[in-house]
Motif scaffolding. Structure first.
Motif, PDB file in Angstrom:
ATOM      1  N   LYS A  42       0.830  -1.206   0.000  1.00 18.50           N
ATOM      2  CA  LYS A  42       0.000   0.000   0.000  1.00 18.50           C
ATOM      3  C   LYS A  42       0.871   1.266   0.000  1.00 18.50           C
ATOM      4  N   TYR A  43       2.031   1.195   0.650  1.00 19.69           N
ATOM      5  CA  TYR A  43       2.930   2.359   0.636  1.00 19.69           C
ATOM      6  C   TYR A  43       3.497   2.573  -0.769  1.00 19.69           C
ATOM      7  N   ALA A  44       3.708   1.475  -1.505  1.00 17.84           N
ATOM      8  CA  ALA A  44       4.149   1.615  -2.893  1.00 17.84           C
ATOM      9  C   ALA A  44       3.092   2.352  -3.712  1.00 17.84           C
ATOM     10  N   ASP A  45       1.824   2.004  -3.519  1.00 21.45           N
ATOM     11  CA  ASP A  45       0.747   2.718  -4.215  1.00 21.45           C
ATOM     12  C   ASP A  45       0.719   4.187  -3.807  1.00 21.45           C
ATOM     13  N   HIS A  46       0.986   4.434  -2.520  1.00 26.05           N
ATOM     14  CA  HIS A  46       1.022   5.815  -2.012  1.00 26.05           C
ATOM     15  C   HIS A  46       2.149   6.604  -2.678  1.00 26.05           C
ATOM     16  N   LEU A  47       3.318   5.984  -2.853  1.00 28.64           N
ATOM     17  CA  LEU A  47       4.440   6.674  -3.480  1.00 28.64           C
ATOM     18  C   LEU A  47       4.173   6.952  -4.952  1.00 28.64           C
ATOM     19  N   VAL A  48       3.558   5.996  -5.627  1.00 32.53           N
ATOM     20  CA  VAL A  48       3.224   6.228  -7.037  1.00 32.53           C
ATOM     21  C   VAL A  48       2.197   7.343  -7.143  1.00 32.53           C
ATOM     22  N   GLY A  49       1.149   7.241  -6.309  1.00 29.91           N
ATOM     23  CA  GLY A  49       0.137   8.296  -6.258  1.00 29.91           C
ATOM     24  C   GLY A  49      -0.757   8.302  -7.470  1.00 29.91           C
ATOM     25  N   PRO A  50      -1.968   8.838  -7.317  1.00 29.15           N
ATOM     26  CA  PRO A  50      -2.914   8.894  -8.450  1.00 29.15           C
ATOM     27  C   PRO A  50      -2.415   9.782  -9.581  1.00 29.15           C
ATOM     28  N   ASP A  51      -1.606  10.806  -9.256  1.00 32.63           N
ATOM     29  CA  ASP A  51      -1.126  11.717 -10.297  1.00 32.63           C
ATOM     30  C   ASP A  51      -0.067  11.067 -11.173  1.00 32.63           C
ATOM     31  N   ASP A  52       0.570   9.995 -10.663  1.00 31.49           N
ATOM     32  CA  ASP A  52       1.627   9.326 -11.428  1.00 31.49           C
ATOM     33  C   ASP A  52       1.154   8.004 -12.016  1.00 31.49           C
ATOM     34  N   ALA A  53      -0.170   7.860 -12.136  1.00 32.35           N
ATOM     35  CA  ALA A  53      -0.707   6.588 -12.613  1.00 32.35           C
ATOM     36  C   ALA A  53      -0.202   6.246 -14.006  1.00 32.35           C
ATOM     37  N   ASP A  54       0.094   7.294 -14.792  1.00 31.31           N
ATOM     38  CA  ASP A  54       0.556   7.051 -16.169  1.00 31.31           C
ATOM     39  C   ASP A  54       1.952   6.440 -16.215  1.00 31.31           C
ATOM     40  N   SER A  55       2.687   6.538 -15.113  1.00 32.84           N
ATOM     41  CA  SER A  55       4.048   5.996 -15.119  1.00 32.84           C
ATOM     42  C   SER A  55       4.062   4.478 -15.178  1.00 32.84           C
ATOM     43  N   GLY A  56       2.913   3.847 -14.827  1.00 34.06           N
ATOM     44  CA  GLY A  56       2.758   2.406 -14.969  1.00 34.06           C
ATOM     45  C   GLY A  56       3.784   1.613 -14.192  1.00 34.06           C
ATOM     46  N   ASP A  57       4.311   0.555 -14.861  1.00 35.62           N
ATOM     47  CA  ASP A  57       5.231  -0.360 -14.198  1.00 35.62           C
ATOM     48  C   ASP A  57       6.516   0.322 -13.745  1.00 35.62           C
ATOM     49  N   ASP A  58       6.962   1.314 -14.500  1.00 38.93           N
ATOM     50  CA  ASP A  58       8.202   2.000 -14.121  1.00 38.93           C
ATOM     51  C   ASP A  58       8.050   2.702 -12.783  1.00 38.93           C
ATOM     52  N   GLY A  59       6.908   3.350 -12.584  1.00 41.39           N
ATOM     53  CA  GLY A  59       6.676   4.041 -11.314  1.00 41.39           C
ATOM     54  C   GLY A  59       6.608   3.070 -10.157  1.00 41.39           C
ATOM     55  N   LEU A  60       5.939   1.939 -10.356  1.00 36.51           N
ATOM     56  CA  LEU A  60       5.824   0.942  -9.294  1.00 36.51           C
ATOM     57  C   LEU A  60       7.175   0.287  -9.015  1.00 36.51           C
ATOM     58  N   ARG A  61       7.974   0.075 -10.094  1.00 37.39           N
ATOM     59  CA  ARG A  61       9.304  -0.497  -9.929  1.00 37.39           C
ATOM     60  C   ARG A  61      10.171   0.412  -9.083  1.00 37.39           C
ATOM     61  N   GLU A  62      10.111   1.712  -9.336  1.00 39.31           N
ATOM     62  CA  GLU A  62      10.894   2.675  -8.568  1.00 39.31           C
ATOM     63  C   GLU A  62      10.436   2.711  -7.111  1.00 39.31           C
ATOM     64  N   ALA A  63       9.114   2.634  -6.893  1.00 35.75           N
ATOM     65  CA  ALA A  63       8.581   2.638  -5.528  1.00 35.75           C
ATOM     66  C   ALA A  63       9.055   1.404  -4.777  1.00 35.75           C
ATOM     67  N   HIS A  64       8.976   0.246  -5.425  1.00 36.32           N
ATOM     68  CA  HIS A  64       9.430  -0.996  -4.779  1.00 36.32           C
ATOM     69  C   HIS A  64      10.920  -0.919  -4.439  1.00 36.32           C
ATOM     70  N   LEU A  65      11.676  -0.324  -5.337  1.00 31.10           N
ATOM     71  CA  LEU A  65      13.115  -0.214  -5.122  1.00 31.10           C
ATOM     72  C   LEU A  65      13.432   0.663  -3.913  1.00 31.10           C
ATOM     73  N   ARG A  66      12.765   1.816  -3.811  1.00 34.39           N
ATOM     74  CA  ARG A  66      13.068   2.743  -2.713  1.00 34.39           C
ATOM     75  C   ARG A  66      12.550   2.200  -1.368  1.00 34.39           C
ATOM     76  N   ILE A  67      11.435   1.471  -1.396  1.00 36.32           N
ATOM     77  CA  ILE A  67      10.937   0.844  -0.159  1.00 36.32           C
ATOM     78  C   ILE A  67      11.897  -0.242   0.299  1.00 36.32           C
ATOM     79  N   ALA A  68      12.400  -1.023  -0.643  1.00 37.51           N
ATOM     80  CA  ALA A  68      13.378  -2.056  -0.311  1.00 37.51           C
ATOM     81  C   ALA A  68      14.635  -1.431   0.279  1.00 37.51           C
ATOM     82  N   ALA A  69      15.051  -0.302  -0.280  1.00 36.82           N
ATOM     83  CA  ALA A  69      16.242   0.390   0.220  1.00 36.82           C
ATOM     84  C   ALA A  69      15.998   0.959   1.609  1.00 36.82           C
ATOM     85  N   LEU A  70      14.822   1.554   1.822  1.00 38.31           N
ATOM     86  CA  LEU A  70      14.496   2.141   3.132  1.00 38.31           C
ATOM     87  C   LEU A  70      14.527   1.070   4.221  1.00 38.31           C
TER      88      LEU A  70
END
Length: 867
Positions: free
Chosen positions: A606-634
């Protein structure tokens, strides 16, 4: 899992999984075959624990840090074919939708496979491996050709069961785990009279036979596994791990088992069977009414408990005995339907007495068939059968059959709602009426039930002796004392109790579970969204605060560094060169799953969805990939996990305080959910005490002599008296001294178990483990202004090993809650019979206790005074 595991179940499942992980490594890496056991008293939830283990084996479990194992095959082995289908269904029911029913397969006579499949649980009983059984007919024999073996097999069977086991064990990509249910059976040593006695079937399975290797891993489960442990220790080339032992006191404290066993018997010899059966029937009618009233009180009238009476008869009961029993029951229970009586006799024939017909019912069907109210039985249900709604046993067996009775009682001790009924001893008990027993034999039965003597070699009658259960002879129910004013009851409900901390509490899961409960009970709308919003705010802050470290962790995840070593044939030297590769999406997702074990997978997603945000929905898989990466790093940054868990603790504790009063207005089943959530903390938490409704006490000893009584107890008989025969001489002196004090208007014998109607105090024992103690007495004093305050007075023996530890716990309790009490005192009797007291409301006394090593010396010191 369909069920939330109890604390002791979590610990046991974790230990079993650790053993299975080590055993697999031992077998495949070192060639060692392994055996270990799990000892758990009847009613501890063996099926639930086993289901949790199987689910983790096949699907993985982050809570236990256990990865799914695709190579595992499980063979569940019993000595009772009737239990296979029942166990199969109960395991599936416990596991829920994570393990489909198709994964559980009972091996029947048509089974014909080369190997057992990985990822499945097979059920096999010993009879199917007996010589001549269709599954093993035609097994290899010396001097018999393969073609002759094939001809000897039924229906030209390609594989006997022994072939299937051999092929499974020899497959290097498989790991066979054999679970022996009731593992003490089949492990008996050959008698001296027959030294040539062949191995039992279960030993042949475990140790190997006729070219079939011993099974790699054996997990034995039983209430008494001594014989299994000895057999495994003596087996050749088998490594044994330390047994896993479930503490019976923790099982009893969980509320899964009934607290009391009440025994009625005639004091003089004679044929009192009809008299006691009539008494039992009246009690059943009363019990049915009590359960219906409780259901109405709790608002659960759609599914009340329907209690069951078991009538145990000799192995060859006369027709006259059975007819007399049925007639007596019907005379005392006029509204009993004609089809409410059934039997589980071995011949399975319908019993007919003129117009009266008693049909056969399978033992495993009795629990779910609420239409059956009276069950005739012999001894076939003494083992392998549980019926939580069975709460009355009347036995027509002769007095010498005490073992059969204790065995059967051991099978009917489960609480029908899988929880203790707060403050009602009557609904937390099982009744036993013994018309053919004298007091000496009853005493013998009581000693077995309390764990004071062995009940027989097979251990199948285990009832958790020594676990805190009471065996009551000549019991009577005490109810609210009319002489006690309402102000005292109100005072009792406001004083604090303490939870038992969890050593491995998970604050984030606790918060999300609490949010779900509050939403279900309509106490806080959208609590889940509130929890996630607050947790995401903390994570956002941590992400910003540790940006540099997060960036470094991102690079570490994305970059795989290595070294190539080249051996030079001409130079006879080694050359090393470094290389760097960019990680692919699989590495990122693996790192993200690891973050899910830190933050919980639900919060991480759910935090990954929060990081992507509704405004970045167009970023698709790339946005979710970046969110997963930064959460894993955190998740890799030191201190982040602790910061998030601290916030989860604060939020959960705040909600529990805010909704405390509203939670008290919920029914008992929902209050139990919140009590469990309160307890999911690493430090003791405040709990409320519920008002007791019915207290069962012995009113006479086994010889019929009336026990002494005292006035002003919160619960009493119709004359306002409460039995004190369970108190020793100096405890009785404390009661009398306190009742003689000015202003004392009532008292309460605090339950010895940490139930919801008990004041419990958490303390750390000498081994560093959290425990609970229940101070003996609470006295209520009325001040001149009419207000009522409670005092804790605890007669506290100095000879016990945990005496100082308990004093420290009581001192910490007094420091936290002393202002809410009139007095908090610990009393002890010295060698000269003088009573001494420690006033725990004083800081000087608490300081002395903190540094004490000897309880007696503490009471003899100047910080104590004469009582």
């Amino acid at each position: 899992m369909q069920f939330t595991l109890k604390d002791y179940q979590v610990d046991a499942v974790g230990e079993v999984l650790a053993n299975l992980r080590d055993a697999k490594d031992d077998f495949h890496s070192r060639g060692r075959r392994v055996a270990f056991s799990l000892t758990a008293t009847t009613g501890a939830g063996k099926t639930v624990m086993a289901a949790a283990v199987l689910e983790a084996l096949f699907e993985g479990n982050d809570d236990f840090g256990f990865e799914a194992d695709q190579s595992v095959t499980v063979l569940w082995f019993t000595d009772d074919p009737a239990l296979n289908e029942q166990t199969r269904f109960r395991l599936f029911e416990a596991a829920g939708d994570r393990l489909p029913y198709s994964r559980f397969q009972v091996i029947d006579n048509s089974f014909n496979q080369e190997k057992l499949e990985a990822g499945k649980v097979y059920f096999l009983n010993s009879q199917k491996l007996a010589k001549g059984s269709l599954l093993v007919k035609g097994e290899p024999e010396n001097g018999v050709t393969p073609f002759e073996q094939m001809i000897a097999r039924p229906d030209l069977r390609l594989y006997t069961m022994w072939d299937t086991l051999r092929n499974t064990i020899e497959d290097e990509d498989r790991t066979l785990i054999v679970i022996l249910d009731e593992a003490h059976r089949g492990m008996k040593k050959p008698s001296k009279a027959d030294a040539s006695e062949k191995q039992t079937i279960v030993k042949r399975l475990v140790n190997g036979v006729d070219g079939v290797a011993p099974v790699p891993i054996v997990w034995g489960i039983s209430a008494t596994v001594e014989r299994f442990n000895v057999a495994m220790a003596e087996a050749e080339n088998r490594t044994t791990y330390a047994p896993i032992i479930v503490d019976p006191s923790r099982v009893q404290a969980s509320g899964l088992l009934k607290d009391d066993i009440r025994i009625d018997f005639p004091r003089k010899a004679g044929a009192f069977d009809a008299v006691l059966l009539a008494r039992a029937t009246r009690k059943m009618v009363e019990s049915t009414l009590l359960w219906r009233e409780y259901a109405e009180e709790q608002g659960s009238t759609a599914d009340p408990v329907i209690p069951l009476m078991i009538l145990q008869v000799p192995n060859t009961p006369s027709r006259e005995m059975l007819l007399k029993a049925v007639t007596t029951i019907k005379d005392e229970w006029p509204g009993l339907p004609n089809d409410a009586i059934a039997h589980v006799f071995g011949d399975r024939a319908t019993l007919e007495f003129g117009e009266i017909r008693i049909p056969y019912i399978r033992p495993e069907q009795v629990q779910d068939n609420a239409g059956v109210r009276v069950l005739f039985a012999k001894d076939a249900i003494s083992t392998g059968w549980d019926c939580p709604r069975a709460e009355m046993l009347i036995s027509f067996r002769p007095a010498r059959d005490e073992t059969h009775i204790t065995q059967l009682l051991g099978r009917m001790v489960r609480s029908p709602l899988a929880r203790r009924i707060p403050g009602n001893d009557r609904l937390n008990s099982v009744e036993c009426l013994l018309p053919f027993f004298d007091k000496n034999t009853v005493r013998s039965v009581a000693e077995v039930l309390l764990g004071k003597k062995s009940e027989g070699e097979d251990g199948s009658g285990d009832t958790g002796g020594g676990s805190g259960r009471r065996v009551l002879i000549a019991p009577a129910d005490m109810k609210a004392n009319a002489a006690v004013p309402d102000s005292v009851w109100e005072c009792l409900e406001e004083i604090p109790s303490q939870s038992l901390p969890k050593k491995a509490a998970k604050p984030i899961k606790r918060l999300t579970a609490l949010a779900h409960a509050l939403t279900v009970d309509k106490l806080q709308a959208d609590a889940g969204k509130d929890a996630h919003r607050d947790l995401f705010a903390v994570l956002d802050g941590l992400m910003a605060r540790h940006r540099v470290k997060v960036d470094e962790a991102v690079k570490a995840i994305l970059t795989v560094e290595g070294e190539t070593i080249v051996a030079g044939m001409r130079s006879n030297g080694l050359d090393a060169t470094s290389f760097t590769e960019v990680a692919d999406d699989r590495v990122i997702e693996e790192a993200f799953r690891a973050a899910g074990r830190v933050f919980t997978l639900d919060v991480a997603r759910k935090y990954a969805d929060h990081l992507v945000g509704p405004d970045d929905a167009d970023s698709g898989d790339d946005g979710l990939r970046e969110a997963h990466l930064r959460i894993a790093a955190l998740a890799l940054v030191d201190g982040v996990k602790e910061s998030l868990e601290d916030e989860a603790k604060k939020l959960a504790n705040g909600w529990l305080i805010r909704h405390r009063v509203a939670i008290k207005d919920l029914d008992h089943s929902r209050q139990a959910v919140y009590n469990d959530l309160v307890s999911q903390a690493t430090e003791p938490q405040r709990l409320d005490i519920l008002r007791p409704r019915v207290r069962t006490e012995e009113t006479a000893d086994i010889d019929g002599e009336a026990l002494p009584t005292r006035l002003l107890h919160l619960l009493s008989d119709s004359d306002g008296m409460f039995p004190v025969g369970s108190l020793n001489a100096w405890e009785t002196k404390v009661v009398d001294t306190e009742l003689a004090r000015n202003g004392v208007i009532a008292w309460y014998r605090n339950p010895s178990r940490a139930t919801q109607d008990a004041l419990a105090v958490a303390y750390v024992d000498g081994k560093g483990k959290w425990r609970q103690m229940c101070p003996d007495f609470i006295f209520f004093t009325q001040a001149s202004d009419g207000s009522v305050k409670a005092s804790i007075v605890d007669p506290h023996g100095t000879h016990l090993a945990d005496a100082v530890s308990k004093l420290r716990g009581l001192a910490d309790f007094a420091k936290a809650f002393g202002s809410e009490f009139h007095r908090i005192e610990a009393v002890a009797q010295m060698k000269d019979k003088q009573l001494r007291v420690l006033d725990l409301t004083k800081e000087s006394v608490r300081s002395a206790i903190k540094g004490a090593t000897d309880a007696e010396a503490l009471y003899l010191s100047e910080v104590a005074t004469d009582y």
